[in-house]
Design a protein around this motif. Structure first.
Motif, short mmCIF file in Angstrom:
data_model
loop_
_atom_site.label_atom_id
_atom_site.label_comp_id
_atom_site.label_asym_id
_atom_site.label_seq_id
_atom_site.Cartn_x
_atom_site.Cartn_y
_atom_site.Cartn_z
N UNK A 182 0.84 -1.20 0.00
CA UNK A 182 0.00 0.00 0.00
C UNK A 182 0.87 1.25 0.00
N UNK A 183 0.28 2.37 -0.38
CA UNK A 183 0.90 3.69 -0.24
C UNK A 183 0.03 4.51 0.72
N UNK A 204 -4.84 4.52 6.75
CA UNK A 204 -4.33 3.44 7.60
C UNK A 204 -5.45 2.61 8.21
N UNK A 205 -6.62 3.21 8.41
CA UNK A 205 -7.73 2.42 8.96
C UNK A 205 -8.11 1.28 8.01
N UNK A 206 -7.97 1.50 6.70
CA UNK A 206 -8.27 0.46 5.73
C UNK A 206 -7.17 -0.62 5.72
N UNK A 207 -5.93 -0.18 5.88
CA UNK A 207 -4.82 -1.13 6.01
C UNK A 207 -5.04 -2.01 7.23
N UNK A 267 3.94 -9.46 6.11
CA UNK A 267 4.61 -8.16 6.08
C UNK A 267 3.67 -7.11 5.50
N UNK A 268 3.85 -5.86 5.93
CA UNK A 268 3.33 -4.70 5.22
C UNK A 268 4.48 -4.13 4.40
N UNK A 280 1.21 1.49 15.91
CA UNK A 280 0.09 1.49 16.84
C UNK A 280 -1.10 0.69 16.31
N UNK A 281 -1.39 0.83 15.03
CA UNK A 281 -2.57 0.17 14.46
C UNK A 281 -2.32 -1.30 14.17
N UNK A 282 -1.10 -1.61 13.72
CA UNK A 282 -0.77 -3.00 13.36
C UNK A 282 0.55 -3.37 14.03
#
Length: 293
Positions: free
Chosen positions: A180-181, A214-217, A228-229, A251-253
């Motif tokens: 993702x970007x 980032x919420x979608x990621x 991995x991201x 924090x999110x992931x």
């Protein structure tokens, strides 16, 4: 009209700015203009000239000899180069010149001819990636027009997608990467190239694309659990903070490693937090892909 700095010429040609200044003093092939504050700048024709001259110089021609060549003789010598790397570099220079001239038909013809002769895999590796690598700095510094960037990006994107869809790995690797970007990053070609490398290696890819909140990621990670991201950062407009981005992803992931490549990764000099991997060169990206299995 495109205007280039001496640093642009250095980045695109590989010739140091100091050497370019010496050539200007001794020879006649470069005649930069100057601003009111006496800063050099170069037009499109001078950029194409330095690309041609640097290529001949790299493959054995003396500058004093090149300086005496007519334009026709210069072109003839470039076409006559037989070294494989020299021919590939000549094609990359042609792509740059066609981009600057907005000659999208000729740019696509160069790509299509190479694909026809050598296949999409070699075209991506041998001329498309080197082209993207060399012109990336122009996109970041806004030294080419947005129209030039978008026209060329769309053509290259088509070729990369063909390569991704046609990838036939020898075996499948039981690893999954989410690509993702972040929001504000629209330069997708580098990430598509990584997608191509991963697919060619048999790695499973979840491709979210550009400008992704980032919420979608986080949502996709919750349900798909990638190993991995991966993000490739070329240049984000506005007040983007790489440190803040890294902190928000962590924090999110928190339990999935993040890999970052691209221009911003190469320029990052601060301490890298745990769980964050910077890939600052193509060789490091290739090593990472190979390490997946």
């Amino acid at each position: 009209m495109n205007v280039f700095t001496i640093k642009d010429l250095e980045n695109l040609s590989g010739i140091k700015a100091h050497t370019i200044r010496i050539w200007e003093q001794r020879y006649n092939f470069l005649k930069p203009c100057r601003t009111e504050s006496n800063i050099r700048y170069y037009c499109s024709e001078e950029l194409k000239t330095i690309l041609n001259i640097s290529l001949l110089n790299k493959y054995g021609y003396k500058i004093s000899h090149i300086d005496k060549m007519s334009e026709q003789e210069l072109r003839s010598k470039i076409i006559s180069l037989t070294d494989t790397e020299a021919r590939q570099e000549r094609l990359v220079n042609e792509l740059i010149a066609h981009m600057i001239d907005l000659n999208v038909e000729r740019l696509e013809q160069v790509l299509d001819k190479y694909v026809l002769m050598y296949g999409i895999d070699r075209a991506i590796t041998q001329i498309i990636f080197p082209f993207l690598h060399r012109i990336g700095i122009l996109w970041i510094t806004n030294h080419i027009q947005p129209a030039q960037e978008h026209l060329v990006s769309n053509i290259i994107r088509q070729k990369l997608v063909v390569g991704i869809e046609g990838a036939m790995p020898v075996r499948q690797v039981e690893r999954t990467l989410l690509l993702f970007l972040p929001e504000g990053e629209h330069h997708e070609l580098g990430l598509l190239y990584v997608h191509y490398l991963l697919r060619s290696h048999g790695v499973k890819v979840l491709y979210l694309g550009a400008d992704m909140p980032l919420k979608d990621v986080e949502f996709v990670c919750k349900y798909k659990r990638p190993d991995f991201l991966y993000t490739h950062l070329t240049g984000i407009a506005g007040n983007f903070s790489l440190e803040k981005f890294i902190s928000q992803v962590s924090q999110r992931v928190p339990d999935i490693p993040l890999v970052i490549s691209g221009q911003l990764a190469r320029a990052h000099s601060k301490k890298v937090p745990s769980g964050i991997n910077f890939k600052r060169s193509l060789s490091e990206v290739l090593e990472f892909v190979a390490s997946l299995g």
